[in-house]
Design an enzyme around this catalytic site. Structure first.
Site, PDB file in Angstrom:
ATOM      1  N   LYS A  63     -68.144  21.302  21.938  1.00 39.45           N
ATOM      2  CA  LYS A  63     -67.619  22.382  22.782  1.00 39.45           C
ATOM      3  C   LYS A  63     -68.425  23.649  22.533  1.00 39.45           C
ATOM      4  O   LYS A  63     -68.636  24.024  21.377  1.00 39.45           O
ATOM      5  CB  LYS A  63     -66.138  22.624  22.461  1.00 39.45           C
ATOM      6  N   THR A  64     -68.863  24.256  23.623  1.00 38.76           N
ATOM      7  CA  THR A  64     -69.682  25.460  23.512  1.00 38.76           C
ATOM      8  C   THR A  64     -68.992  26.664  24.158  1.00 38.76           C
ATOM      9  O   THR A  64     -68.125  26.511  25.031  1.00 38.76           O
ATOM     10  CB  THR A  64     -71.040  25.267  24.219  1.00 38.76           C
ATOM     11  N   HIS A  65     -69.418  27.861  23.697  1.00 39.69           N
ATOM     12  CA  HIS A  65     -69.167  29.120  24.410  1.00 39.69           C
ATOM     13  C   HIS A  65     -70.554  29.711  24.634  1.00 39.69           C
ATOM     14  O   HIS A  65     -71.014  30.536  23.854  1.00 39.69           O
ATOM     15  CB  HIS A  65     -68.318  30.079  23.563  1.00 39.69           C
ATOM     16  N   LYS A  96     -63.251  28.620  30.513  1.00 39.25           N
ATOM     17  CA  LYS A  96     -61.948  29.190  30.906  1.00 39.25           C
ATOM     18  C   LYS A  96     -62.049  30.025  32.178  1.00 39.25           C
ATOM     19  O   LYS A  96     -61.705  31.209  32.206  1.00 39.25           O
ATOM     20  CB  LYS A  96     -61.339  30.027  29.780  1.00 39.25           C
ATOM     21  N   ASN A 102     -63.776  31.148  45.531  1.00 36.64           N
ATOM     22  CA  ASN A 102     -65.130  31.537  45.940  1.00 36.64           C
ATOM     23  C   ASN A 102     -65.950  32.071  44.768  1.00 36.64           C
ATOM     24  O   ASN A 102     -67.148  31.806  44.659  1.00 36.64           O
ATOM     25  CB  ASN A 102     -65.055  32.611  47.043  1.00 36.64           C
ATOM     26  N   THR A 103     -65.320  32.797  43.870  1.00 38.52           N
ATOM     27  CA  THR A 103     -66.034  33.373  42.729  1.00 38.52           C
ATOM     28  C   THR A 103     -66.370  32.316  41.687  1.00 38.52           C
ATOM     29  O   THR A 103     -67.480  32.300  41.130  1.00 38.52           O
ATOM     30  CB  THR A 103     -65.197  34.519  42.108  1.00 38.52           C
ATOM     31  N   SER A 154     -53.154  27.591  21.699  1.00 36.99           N
ATOM     32  CA  SER A 154     -52.742  27.466  20.303  1.00 36.99           C
ATOM     33  C   SER A 154     -52.351  28.806  19.694  1.00 36.99           C
ATOM     34  O   SER A 154     -51.821  28.846  18.586  1.00 36.99           O
ATOM     35  CB  SER A 154     -53.903  26.870  19.484  1.00 36.99           C
ATOM     36  N   GLN A 211     -54.657  32.905  15.790  1.00 36.57           N
ATOM     37  CA  GLN A 211     -54.863  31.451  15.847  1.00 36.57           C
ATOM     38  C   GLN A 211     -53.846  30.753  14.950  1.00 36.57           C
ATOM     39  O   GLN A 211     -53.526  31.250  13.865  1.00 36.57           O
ATOM     40  CB  GLN A 211     -56.293  31.103  15.393  1.00 36.57           C
TER      41      GLN A 211
END
Ligand code: 5IU
Length: 267
Positions: A63-65, A96, A102-103, A154, A211
């Site tokens: 998983k990346t950001h 996310k 459209n955007t 979470s 968290q």
């Protein structure tokens, strides 16, 4: 909660899925006996790729950001893809999305990151309503991509609960070809949705910014199909590979316990 899906093996569940990204993920989970996704929230490409190379053998998913990588350019994606072939894992960009259809079409396909061109999975908030799914699907479906909806979070005080979570499930049901599951803390719905759960560490507790952690065993028992672990794996410098393997074993044992398939034989 669906008792049926909850006790089905990944192998059996493969036949419940037609989306190519969902199928590829289940196949990878089975090949590698890993339901571990490592979330690599590091802000230089060198650190990111070093950790990905170290944990690669133990994961089904990275998983990346990508928006936190300071020296981002297309070569980061090229190198990440080389590693995904070397170690056999899929890529999930934790983008996310949260805007109108459209955007998000533009955010998913264009700009600096061109997420749809390299991430098999991405995710979206349901706060805009189902147009966000229609928009993302118009880009992602032709490429064989899959979408996860954020049904729960979470973090302490999250508003994604109760009626909001129910609405996410209802929206997913209208887009079963593209929505493959949820980011959630437990199994949702009677149908076969892939449940990916963040907020996982071997010691429970949390951080100083809301968290909240549960153990792999606990989240898998509640219905997680893939456990998402970040700092629990890469937090201690130089030990990410070893920690990833520890979490892989924990996640897989918890899965075997859930489906009733014994223990060490399949480790
Ligand atoms: N993440 C969460 N909780 C959520 C969602 C996403 O922690 O509900 I949606 C992301 C944030 C971070 C990773 O990228 O998962 C968890 O990292 P740590 O294991 O380091 O807390």
């Amino acid at each position: 909660m669906s008792p049926q899906v909850q006790t089905q093996t990944y192998d059996v569940r493969l036949s419940n899925h037609t989306n190519p990204a969902a199928r590829a993920l289940l196949e990878c989970i089975l090949r590698k006996r890993s339901n571990l996704c490592v979330s690599v929230d590091l802000s230089t490409s060198a650190e990111l790729l070093e950790v990905v190379d170290a944990v690669g053998p133990s994961v089904c998913l990275i998983k990346t950001h990508m928006d936190i990588v300071e020296d981002f350019d297309q070569s980061v994606i090229d190198r990440l893809r080389v590693l995904s072939e070397k170690h056999d894992f899929l890529i999930f960009e934790d983008r996310k999305f949260a805007d109108i259809g459209n955007t998000v079409v533009l955010q998913y396909s264009k700009g600096v990151h061109k997420i749809a061109s390299w991430a098999q999975l991405t995710n979206a908030h349901v706060v805009p309503g189902s147009g966000i799914i229609t928009g993302l699907a118009s880009v992602g479906l032709p490429l064989g991509r899959g979408l996860l909806l954020l049904a729960e979070m979470s973090s302490a005080g999250t508003l994604a609960q109760g009626a909001y979570t129910d609405a996410a499930l209802a929206m997913a049901r209208e887009h079963r070809d593209f929505v493959v599951g949820f980011i959630a803390q437990r199994r949702l719905g009677d149908e076969d949705w892939l449940i990916l759960t963040p907020g996982v560490q071997l010691g429970s507790g949390g951080d100083s910014m809301g968290q909240q952690y549960n153990t792999p065993r606990e989240v898998v028992r509640r219905g997680a199909d893939v456990i998402i672990v970040g700092r629990g794996v890469y937090g201690k410098r130089g030990e990410a590979g070893k920690e990833a393997e520890r979490y892989r074993k924990e996640g897989w044992e918890a899965y075997l316990a859930r489906v009733g398939g014994g223990t060490s034989r399949l480790l």
